[in-house]
Design a protein around this motif. Structure first.
Motif, mmCIF file in Angstrom:
data_model
loop_
_atom_site.group_PDB
_atom_site.id
_atom_site.type_symbol
_atom_site.label_atom_id
_atom_site.label_comp_id
_atom_site.label_asym_id
_atom_site.label_seq_id
_atom_site.Cartn_x
_atom_site.Cartn_y
_atom_site.Cartn_z
ATOM 1 N N THR A 64 0.834 -1.204 0.000
ATOM 2 C CA THR A 64 0.000 0.000 0.000
ATOM 3 C C THR A 64 0.867 1.251 0.000
ATOM 4 O OG1 THR A 64 -1.770 -1.176 1.145
ATOM 5 C CG2 THR A 64 -1.836 1.229 1.228
ATOM 6 N N ALA A 67 2.184 1.763 -3.464
ATOM 7 C CA ALA A 67 1.134 2.254 -4.355
ATOM 8 C C ALA A 67 0.843 3.735 -4.101
ATOM 9 C CB ALA A 67 -0.134 1.423 -4.177
ATOM 10 N N GLN A 70 3.655 5.771 -5.610
ATOM 11 C CA GLN A 70 3.520 5.792 -7.069
ATOM 12 C C GLN A 70 2.391 6.722 -7.498
ATOM 13 O OE1 GLN A 70 3.160 1.533 -7.637
ATOM 14 N NE2 GLN A 70 5.306 1.360 -8.278
ATOM 15 N N ASP A 71 1.273 6.718 -6.771
ATOM 16 C CA ASP A 71 0.162 7.623 -7.067
ATOM 17 C C ASP A 71 0.609 9.076 -6.922
ATOM 18 O OD1 ASP A 71 -1.435 5.413 -7.492
ATOM 19 O OD2 ASP A 71 -2.615 5.657 -5.645
#
Length: 101
Positions: A64, A67, A70-71
């Protein structure tokens, strides 16, 4: 007032294991006189009984976090995620004095 504590929540399983050892060195029965709970969910610790702990889902936390980074790099707005934990009962917790858990 002379009232003794009956429970201890440690910030890590290692600290909980140390607390169990220190309490036993003082002649305090764990969990008969003091219940001890750790935090992490580590599988192997140097204590005689199984530690009651709050286990984190480390692989899910790592995935998480990756992620979310990366977002953020791709320009998406910041957001948070809730990763549930799980109570893993062990042999270091007893019912409270004069009551049921």
């Amino acid at each position: 007032t002379g009232t003794r504590f009956t429970g201890l929540f440690a910030q890590s399983d290692e600290s909980a294991a140390g607390a169990v050892a220190a309490l036993e060195d003082l002649g305090v029965d764990v969990p008969g006189q003091v219940s001890v709970v750790g935090f992490d969910g580590l599988p192997e610790l140097p204590i005689r009984q199984t530690l009651t702990t709050v286990a984190q889902d480390i692989p899910r936390i790592a995935a998480t976090a990756l992620a979310l980074v990366q977002d953020a790099i791709s320009g998406q707005p910041a957001r948070g995620e809730f990763i549930p934990v799980q109570l893993l009962p062990g042999a270091t917790v007893a019912p409270p004095p004069g009551g049921t858990p």
